[in-house]
Design a protein around this motif. Structure first.
Motif, PDB file in Angstrom:
ATOM      1  N   GLY A   1       0.386  21.234 -35.605  1.00 15.74           N
ATOM      2  CA  GLY A   1       0.838  22.423 -36.320  1.00 15.74           C
ATOM      3  C   GLY A   1      -0.226  23.066 -37.192  1.00 15.74           C
ATOM      4  N   VAL A   2      -1.492  22.779 -36.942  1.00 14.16           N
ATOM      5  CA  VAL A   2      -2.558  23.414 -37.709  1.00 14.16           C
ATOM      6  C   VAL A   2      -3.682  23.842 -36.761  1.00 14.16           C
ATOM      7  CG1 VAL A   2      -2.138  22.223 -39.885  1.00 14.16           C
ATOM      8  CG2 VAL A   2      -3.655  21.185 -38.185  1.00 14.16           C
ATOM      9  N   LYS A   3      -4.394  24.869 -37.177  1.00 18.51           N
ATOM     10  CA  LYS A   3      -5.619  25.282 -36.510  1.00 18.51           C
ATOM     11  C   LYS A   3      -6.792  24.859 -37.379  1.00 18.51           C
ATOM     12  CE  LYS A   3      -3.565  29.433 -34.404  1.00 18.51           C
ATOM     13  NZ  LYS A   3      -3.616  30.914 -34.362  1.00 18.51           N
ATOM     14  N   VAL A   4      -7.817  24.301 -36.750  1.00 13.21           N
ATOM     15  CA  VAL A   4      -9.010  23.870 -37.475  1.00 13.21           C
ATOM     16  C   VAL A   4     -10.170  24.766 -37.054  1.00 13.21           C
ATOM     17  CG1 VAL A   4     -10.585  21.970 -37.968  1.00 13.21           C
ATOM     18  CG2 VAL A   4      -8.162  21.505 -37.560  1.00 13.21           C
ATOM     19  N   PHE A   5     -10.728  25.497 -38.024  1.00 12.38           N
ATOM     20  CA  PHE A   5     -11.840  26.399 -37.779  1.00 12.38           C
ATOM     21  C   PHE A   5     -13.147  25.766 -38.255  1.00 12.38           C
ATOM     22  CE2 PHE A   5      -8.111  29.036 -38.156  1.00 12.38           C
ATOM     23  CZ  PHE A   5      -8.299  30.065 -37.236  1.00 12.38           C
ATOM     24  N   ARG A   6     -14.220  26.049 -37.530  1.00 12.01           N
ATOM     25  CA  ARG A   6     -15.548  25.681 -38.014  1.00 12.01           C
ATOM     26  C   ARG A   6     -15.984  26.730 -39.040  1.00 12.01           C
ATOM     27  NH1 ARG A   6     -20.037  24.814 -33.708  1.00 12.01           N
ATOM     28  NH2 ARG A   6     -19.636  27.032 -33.460  1.00 12.01           N
ATOM     29  N   ALA A   7     -16.263  26.280 -40.249  1.00 16.28           N
ATOM     30  CA  ALA A   7     -16.676  27.197 -41.313  1.00 16.28           C
ATOM     31  C   ALA A   7     -18.119  26.890 -41.700  1.00 16.28           C
ATOM     32  CB  ALA A   7     -15.763  27.053 -42.523  1.00 16.28           C
ATOM     33  N   PHE A   8     -18.972  27.906 -41.646  1.00 20.67           N
ATOM     34  CA  PHE A   8     -20.385  27.735 -41.955  1.00 20.67           C
ATOM     35  C   PHE A   8     -20.643  28.054 -43.426  1.00 20.67           C
ATOM     36  CE2 PHE A   8     -20.311  28.436 -37.408  1.00 20.67           C
ATOM     37  CZ  PHE A   8     -21.201  27.484 -36.944  1.00 20.67           C
ATOM     38  N   SER A   9     -21.355  27.159 -44.064  1.00 23.10           N
ATOM     39  CA  SER A   9     -21.743  27.344 -45.464  1.00 23.10           C
ATOM     40  C   SER A   9     -23.263  27.382 -45.531  1.00 23.10           C
ATOM     41  CB  SER A   9     -21.206  26.189 -46.315  1.00 23.10           C
ATOM     42  OG  SER A   9     -21.757  26.220 -47.612  1.00 23.10           O
ATOM     43  N   CYS A  10     -23.825  28.463 -46.052  1.00 19.86           N
ATOM     44  CA  CYS A  10     -25.280  28.617 -46.155  1.00 19.86           C
ATOM     45  C   CYS A  10     -25.641  29.034 -47.570  1.00 19.86           C
ATOM     46  CB  CYS A  10     -25.788  29.670 -45.169  1.00 19.86           C
ATOM     47  SG  CYS A  10     -25.526  29.247 -43.433  1.00 19.86           S
ATOM     48  N   GLU A  11     -26.724  28.471 -48.081  1.00 17.20           N
ATOM     49  CA  GLU A  11     -27.144  28.799 -49.442  1.00 17.20           C
ATOM     50  C   GLU A  11     -28.645  28.578 -49.588  1.00 17.20           C
ATOM     51  OE1 GLU A  11     -25.802  27.871 -54.051  1.00 17.20           O
ATOM     52  OE2 GLU A  11     -25.391  26.405 -52.485  1.00 17.20           O
ATOM     53  N   PHE A  12     -29.294  29.528 -50.244  1.00 13.42           N
ATOM     54  CA  PHE A  12     -30.705  29.382 -50.563  1.00 13.42           C
ATOM     55  C   PHE A  12     -30.858  28.560 -51.846  1.00 13.42           C
ATOM     56  CE2 PHE A  12     -31.456  33.261 -47.936  1.00 13.42           C
ATOM     57  CZ  PHE A  12     -32.426  32.713 -47.103  1.00 13.42           C
ATOM     58  N   GLY A  13     -31.911  27.768 -51.895  1.00  9.29           N
ATOM     59  CA  GLY A  13     -32.240  27.000 -53.088  1.00  9.29           C
ATOM     60  C   GLY A  13     -33.739  26.833 -53.193  1.00  9.29           C
ATOM     61  N   LEU A  14     -34.180  26.121 -54.228  1.00  9.86           N
ATOM     62  CA  LEU A  14     -35.598  25.855 -54.435  1.00  9.86           C
ATOM     63  C   LEU A  14     -35.828  24.354 -54.460  1.00  9.86           C
ATOM     64  CD1 LEU A  14     -36.406  28.486 -57.226  1.00  9.86           C
ATOM     65  CD2 LEU A  14     -37.065  28.603 -54.817  1.00  9.86           C
ATOM     66  N   HIS A  15     -36.766  23.879 -53.672  1.00  3.21           N
ATOM     67  CA  HIS A  15     -37.086  22.454 -53.613  1.00  3.21           C
ATOM     68  C   HIS A  15     -38.596  22.261 -53.550  1.00  3.21           C
ATOM     69  CE1 HIS A  15     -32.878  22.422 -52.173  1.00  3.21           C
ATOM     70  NE2 HIS A  15     -32.839  21.242 -52.754  1.00  3.21           N
ATOM     71  N   ARG A  16     -38.996  21.086 -53.972  1.00  2.00           N
ATOM     72  CA  ARG A  16     -40.390  20.675 -53.835  1.00  2.00           C
ATOM     73  C   ARG A  16     -40.446  19.575 -52.774  1.00  2.00           C
ATOM     74  NH1 ARG A  16     -43.364  22.602 -58.246  1.00  2.00           N
ATOM     75  NH2 ARG A  16     -42.100  23.173 -60.055  1.00  2.00           N
ATOM     76  N   PRO A  17     -40.728  19.913 -51.543  1.00  2.00           N
ATOM     77  CA  PRO A  17     -40.774  18.875 -50.505  1.00  2.00           C
ATOM     78  C   PRO A  17     -41.972  17.957 -50.695  1.00  2.00           C
ATOM     79  CG  PRO A  17     -41.502  20.978 -49.624  1.00  2.00           C
ATOM     80  CD  PRO A  17     -41.011  21.248 -51.009  1.00  2.00           C
ATOM     81  N   ASN A  18     -41.802  16.715 -50.278  1.00  2.00           N
ATOM     82  CA  ASN A  18     -42.875  15.728 -50.342  1.00  2.00           C
ATOM     83  C   ASN A  18     -43.767  15.886 -49.115  1.00  2.00           C
ATOM     84  OD1 ASN A  18     -44.319  13.164 -50.007  1.00  2.00           O
ATOM     85  ND2 ASN A  18     -43.061  12.468 -51.732  1.00  2.00           N
ATOM     86  N   VAL A  19     -45.033  16.145 -49.356  1.00  2.00           N
ATOM     87  CA  VAL A  19     -45.984  16.340 -48.257  1.00  2.00           C
ATOM     88  C   VAL A  19     -47.081  15.290 -48.387  1.00  2.00           C
ATOM     89  CG1 VAL A  19     -47.561  17.935 -47.134  1.00  2.00           C
ATOM     90  CG2 VAL A  19     -45.496  18.816 -48.238  1.00  2.00           C
TER      91      VAL A  19
END
Length: 915
Positions: free
Chosen positions: A252-270
């Motif tokens: 009795g339910v419909k399941v939708f794929r919901a996309f969540s996108c957000e910009f942020g700031l990170h310091r990746p380890n290189v």
């Protein structure tokens, strides 16, 4: 309650032999072009009396009319072609009191401001006679503009030397929202349209908050051009699944794929070193559920609405059922609170005020959504914007609340395993990278047209899998293979406490009248399980007293009558065998009874017979497992340390652990107020003492807890409250700690520095203030060394995920990531759990403060150890136990009418009463 346990864990093991060394994240590195810039316009909206206009919707109407109106808008008056107006509109983002623009809006240069876009009357001074005139005296003025580029902390783009007659340019047009694949295409466009390329200019760098705000509103626009918005996520409306039960029947339910996108700031380890601060895009997949049956179908019981005649009693029942409930609109996915059901009106009979047409005609002509049952009753009255009432056809709305049986199945029907999540992230990445939006909108992909460029690869990070900390239960060490669930080991635990040290509990059994035949049998089973531990507390052979109760008022009324008119012995423990009416999942009397008992400091344990009927169990083994959990809860509430977890030996002892969380009740429609209102918030603070690394020396917990009533939605300004609670705890425990670790939940990135400045000094004051116990008044004994302090912010509502390189597996429990740093503070991520039915969700821990004396101590190892110390769950959880206990206490007190003000903190000292 009733062995309910921890609700956020499960599947803690996740394959303890799986020891990955690297992981693929759902973060995509991004950057901005060399000539990236945006504009921030300040906006002032006033009514005819000069007062500010609060309605964001009204502000937006004025702004869009003043700028883009096809007859009198500013751009039309400047004779800007229609195509260019559409391009400008695509890069303008209205945000209420200000707006962002991807480039300077014609007619709104700095030297032309302030300027009115809409006036309230023709007589307003300093305005153009051709300006749009509002119909109610409202006016809108653009007051200033500030151009920005990316923050200076992100570094600068290095370019080679240029001659005096050379300029640097992007492959973007300065006059329209377009980016081109190469320089030749850009120059051809400029030749054809008379536009010019975007070139270098000196503008001020934005702070990181303003920069991210612009990037994210642009991202929302880019996603909205191709997908339908649902809350903060975006879905493909025609792409859903309808889960079935094991017999093939739809749930009795419909399941939708919901996309969540957000910009942020990170310091990746290189290469083992922290790299420069970079723009990153986090892409995640979530589930959105919608019922398949509309309110109309539910009320008519799936019969033809045109032929159903409802009796007065049925109408009354339906009104009572739906009043104040939240419903979701099927066509725009918005949620509303139900004010009333109008059974004397249908969409065809109720006119829309001011439009001269019925609601049925409105939906057919204006929204292009003809009704299947225009004459069907009722019409659903819901709360709209600014406390207005709007009317929706019952066939277009669904109930938002799920039945208990469906809620229990959510982990299996509304979760995404790693391969499915990995595939969806790749889909969204392909859509957002340059060239992904080939046919939508003027100029193709919006993000590259604004100068925001995504990389083609997702970030990979090194992984360390922390070993299982030493866990000892009644002298028995938990083996590595049982690190995900050690309940079977506990079932055999024997604490071997001598008879002279045991305390007999005076058990008062409250039972529902419908459990008359079986409640004593269940008590006997529970008594035997509690006493089998041979611990410091035991149940009597028979209850001290029994209280027969009914439902709701008859439940808490019976409890109140007994405790108000009976002499109560010491060492009381109340066991409440509840049977919620109408087979509800929770008992409406729970909070009332808990508040009543909490006022006097009486420990209590609810056992819900709707969750499982222990009086007539279909499966004796399952019933025993549940009641074993109840028995452990009983002893934990009394203060018994059921198991002990080793912490890093580098931590100076005695140590103080502080957990802080704030509970915010959801807004609900209040018929008396005529609007949606929120109950006051509740803060909970847990203070726990650890004196020794030897489990033999600490058989009982040392814990002190308090709650504080807050204004609705208030999360900050807890410094003085924390000072008082920590001070009273140290006074009660008579301890001079050498270290203190604070875990603070509920703090977002933008407010971390604020809470650190406000709360840390108050905690230090509590730790180092007062007199030194055992040395007389302050100043007359030996100097008291300062207490070393660390303050950690816990962020569990994040979208960051870590998968195997091929996306087929999640990371195991205990996986820690240290290489993904934030812009200001040291950061680490821990996978506390690794459920088999979903993708593991890590928690981000931000070390906002760490004194130098604590440098030898690994905060991540300490946090991981305490994720195994929550007494309500025999396995690892996402959060360290002090902050998880604070969450549990805040939620409990938040359900009380007095928000926990009556809880007897002194009586509950060294008791974990809130489990």
């Amino acid at each position: 309650r009733g062995g309910g346990g921890y609700q956020g864990g499960g599947g803690g093991g996740g394959g303890r032999d799986y020891k990955p060394t690297s992981a693929l994240s759902n973060l995509i590195l991004a950057d901005v072009t060399a000539n990236f810039r945006f504009f921030l316009y300040g906006i002032d909206c006033s009514d005819k009396k000069g007062g500010l206009i609060d309605s964001r919707r009204r502000r937006a109407e004025l702004f869009m009319s003043g700028l883009f109106d096809e007859k009198k808008g500013l751009l039309k008056r400047l004779n800007i072609p229609d195509k260019d107006r559409e391009s400008i509109k695509r890069g303008v983002f209205f945000e209420g009191s200000y707006c962002f623009a991807s480039r300077e809006i014609p007619g709104l240069a700095a030297d032309e401001l302030p300027k009115y876009l809409v006036v309230g009357s023709k007589e307003m001074k300093g305005t153009d006679a051709g300006l749009p005139l509002s119909d109610n005296g409202d006016s809108l003025q653009v007051v200033h503009v500030q151009p920005y580029t990316k923050p200076s902390i992100m570094g600068t783009v290095k370019s080679g030397p240029r001659k005096s007659d050379e300029v640097a340019m992007d492959r973007r047009c300065a006059a329209c929202t377009t980016m081109f694949v190469n320089l030749e295409a850009l120059l051809a466009h400029c030749k054809e349209t008379g536009h010019s390329p975007l070139t270098t200019s000196e503008v001020a760098p934005a702070n990181k908050e303003v920069f991210l705000a612009y990037c994210n509103v642009a991202l929302q626009r880019a996603m909205g051009e191709r997908m339908a918005r649902w809350g903060r996520e975006y879905i493909e409306p025609k792409n859903f699944k309808e889960p079935e039960d094991r017999n093939g029947r739809k749930l009795g339910v419909k399941v939708f794929r919901a996309f969540s996108c957000e910009f942020g700031l990170h310091r990746p380890n290189v290469g083992g070193k922290v790299g420069k601060l970079s723009l990153t895009l986090t892409v995640d997949l979530r589930a959105k559920l919608m019922r398949t049956r509309s309110v109309l179908e539910v009320i008519c019981n799936d019969q033809d609405p045109n032929k159903v005649n409802l009796s007065p009693s049925k109408i009354k029942d339906e009104k009572r059922k739906w009043l104040n409930e939240v419903v979701i609109c099927t066509y725009d996915k918005r949620c509303y609170s139900v004010i009333d059901l109008l059974f004397d009106h249908s969409p065809a009979s109720k006119p829309v005020e001011g439009l001269g047409m019925s609601h049925a005609d409105y939906f057919a002509k204006k929204k292009k959504m003809p009704l299947k049952y225009p004459h069907a009753k009722p019409l659903v009255a819901v709360m709209g914007r600014n406390q207005s009432t709007i009317y929706l056809p019952a066939e277009f709305v669904c109930g938002n609340e799920l039945e208990p049986r469906l809620k229990m199945q959510l982990p299996s029907i509304a979760s995404f395993k790693p391969p499915e999540r990995h595939k969806a992230i790749e889909e969204m990445k392909r859509y957002l990278v340059p060239g992904g939006q080939k046919t939508k909108g003027t100029g193709g992909g919006l993000l590259p047209a604004l100068g925001i460029v995504l990389g083609s690869e997702r970030m990979q990070v090194p992984i360390d899998v922390l070993p299982l900390p030493v866990i000892v239960a009644a002298g028995v060490k938990v083996p590595e293979k049982s690190g995900g669930m050690w309940a079977p080991i506990l079932s055999q635990a024997n604490f071997n406490v001598q008879a002279g040290q045991k305390i007999g509990l005076n058990v008062i059994v409250v039972y529902n009248k419908n459990l008359e035949r079986n409640y004593m049998r269940v008590y006997d089973r529970l008594r035997d399980l509690v006493n089998k531990f041979n611990s410091y507390y035991r149940f009597g052979n028979k209850p001290h007293a029994v209280v027969k109760a009914g439902d709701n008022r008859d439940h808490w009324g019976s409890v109140e009558k007994y405790f108000g008119g009976t002499k109560i012995p010491p060492n009381v423990f109340v066991v409440d065998f509840s049977l919620p009416p109408r087979r509800a999942a929770s008992d409406p009397a729970y909070s009332v009874v808990k508040q009543l008992l909490g006022r006097y400091g009486y420990l209590s344990q609810f056992v819900n017979f709707n969750t499982y009927d222990h009086g007539q169990p279909r499966d004796e083994k399952k019933s025993s497992i549940i009641l074993q959990g109840v028995a452990r809860q009983v002893l934990s509430k009394c203060g018994v340390r059921i198991w002990w977890v080793a912490v890093p030996k580098s931590l100076p002892l005695p140590a103080v652990f502080v957990g802080v969380d704030v509970f915010h009740a959801p807004r609900k429609y209040d018929p008396k107020e005529g609007k949606r209102t929120a109950k006051e918030s509740v803060a909970a603070i847990i203070v726990q003492i650890l004196r020794s690394n030897d489990p033999k020396n600490i058989p009982m917990v040392e814990i002190y807890s308090e709650t504080a009533r807050r204004m609705a939605g208030q999360e900050m300004d807890l410094g003085e409250v924390m000072n008082g609670v920590v001070s009273r705890a140290l006074k009660n425990f008579k301890v001079n700690p050498l270290s203190c670790i604070v875990w603070r939940d509920g703090v977002g990135d933008a407010t971390i520095s604020q809470v650190v400045q406000q709360e840390v000094p108050q905690v230090r004051k509590a730790l180092n203030g007062g007199r030194v116990v055992g040395t007389g008044p302050a100043g007359k004994g030996p100097a008291r060394p300062p207490v070393s302090l660390s303050y950690i912010v816990c962020q569990k509502r994040i979208s960051t995920k870590f998968l195997s390189a091929d996306g087929s597996r999640g990371m195991p429990a205990g996986a820690v990531v240290n290489s993904l740093q934030g812009p200001e503070y040291a950061t680490f991520y821990i996978n506390g759990t690794s459920p088999p039915y979903s993708t593991p969700k890590p928690v981000r821990f931000i070390i906002a403060l760490k004194d130098k004396e604590l440098r030898p101590c690994s905060i991540s190892e300490l946090t991981w150890a305490l994720c195994h110390d929550y007494p309500n769950w025999t396995g690892p959880i996402k959060l360290p136990s002090p902050v998880q206990m604070a969450h549990k206490l805040a939620e409990l007190a938040g359900g009380f009418l007095d928000c926990g003000e009556s809880l007897n903190a002194e009586a509950f000292r060294n008791k974990i009463h809130f489990l």
